[in-house]
Design a protein around this motif. Structure first.
Motif, mmCIF file in Angstrom:
data_model
loop_
_atom_site.group_PDB
_atom_site.id
_atom_site.type_symbol
_atom_site.label_atom_id
_atom_site.label_comp_id
_atom_site.label_asym_id
_atom_site.label_seq_id
_atom_site.Cartn_x
_atom_site.Cartn_y
_atom_site.Cartn_z
ATOM 1 N N ARG A 12 7.060 -2.991 -10.259
ATOM 2 C CA ARG A 12 6.495 -3.491 -8.961
ATOM 3 C C ARG A 12 6.983 -4.854 -8.334
ATOM 4 N N GLN A 13 7.143 -5.717 -9.487
ATOM 5 C CA GLN A 13 7.607 -7.099 -8.796
ATOM 6 C C GLN A 13 9.101 -6.922 -8.751
ATOM 7 N N LYS A 34 9.475 -5.456 -5.078
ATOM 8 C CA LYS A 34 9.192 -6.479 -4.280
ATOM 9 C C LYS A 34 10.216 -7.428 -4.043
#
Length: 284
Positions: free
Chosen positions: A155-156, A159
């Protein structure tokens, strides 16, 4: 519970399709442990079971290294070897045979360019693929199959990649500056050419106007409309009486008219009675 699990799986699949470009039919790379788990728990047909989890058609695949590893395990994995032999063979570009774990790591690489779903029961392999961005993992729990949610690192990564897309790279900045310079130069040249064309058009217009004026002077053409003046009109001949014709006087006729007039006048004289005058004479 089934509805909640389906919603969760659809959400995870949507994440990978939107952020990493996964497309249907999904390719699922199965190792020997996963195939053995399907046979032990009587999960068949396997492609239908996996497609219900992902909500889309799938292609179950394996490698030559997985088949060699199952063959080396003996007769206890003979059924698993037969089931794995029916799957589609994925290409692994290494000369010598490797373990299934090393083979899968080499195929997946750093960013999973082939967009594989990895199906395995090995916990160490699952943790390793959770650290690589864009690698969804499928595993079995008794007679149910589950899809692991994306890890924090994945997820990072998504992003940070989205933030990088918002900003320009150095190469893009250079290309943009070059385009702006080219546009300015092209605009300046275009403006100068437009000015020259405008001057030429003005000259052509003046020449055309002078030619028209000369032609009009030669042909004596009147451009303006000349209005007729209202003249005094005579009376309507139909409403007027006809003139009487005047005869010329004749001297002979004039004399006759005079004589006739005298006679008329003489005839019209009053005769006086003399009875009163004669009476006194008779008495004397």
């Amino acid at each position: 519970m089934r509805l909640k699990k389906q919603k969760r799986h659809r959400k995870i699949v949507r994440f990978y399709t939107a952020c990493f470009g996964f497309r249907q039919p999904f390719k699922v790379l199965c190792d020997g442990t996963f195939v053995h788990h399907l046979i032990v728990n009587h999960i068949s047909p396997p492609d239908n079971a996996v497609s219900t989890i992902l909500g889309a058609p799938v292609k179950l695949m394996t490698t030559r290294c997985v088949l060699a590893e199952l063959k080396s395990l003996g007769d206890s994995y003979s059924e698993s070897l037969k089931a794995a032999g029916k799957l589609i063979a994925a290409r692994c570009d290494h000369e010598r045979r490797k373990s299934a774990e090393a083979c899968f790591v080499e195929i997946i690489g750093e960013n999973n360019p082939e967009h594989f779903f990895v199906a395995t029961q090995d916990t160490d392999l699952r943790k390793k693929f959770q650290e690589i961005p864009g690698v969804p993992v499928i595993f079995g729990l008794r007679n149910a199959l589950l899809l692991e949610p994306p890890s924090v690192s994945q997820r990072q990564f998504v992003k940070s990649s989205e933030e990088e897309r918002l900003h320009m790279t150095e190469l893009e900045h250079k290309l943009l500056s070059k385009r702006q310079k080219n546009r300015l130069t092209s605009k300046e040249t275009k403006d100068s050419s437009d000015e020259n064309e405008a001057l030429e058009d003005q000259n052509l217009g003046l020449q055309a106007a002078t030619n028209e004026n000369n032609a009009k002077r030669r042909m004596v053409v009147k451009d303006r409309v000349q209005f007729k003046r209202n003249k005094a009109k005579g009376p309507n001949p139909l409403s007027c009486k006809k003139k009487k014709s005047q005869r010329q006087p004749n001297p002979a006729s004039e004399k006759e008219d005079k004589d006739a007039g005298k006679t008329v006048r003489n005839s019209r004289k009053r005769k006086r009675s003399r009875k009163g005058k004669k009476l006194p004479e008779m008495d004397g």
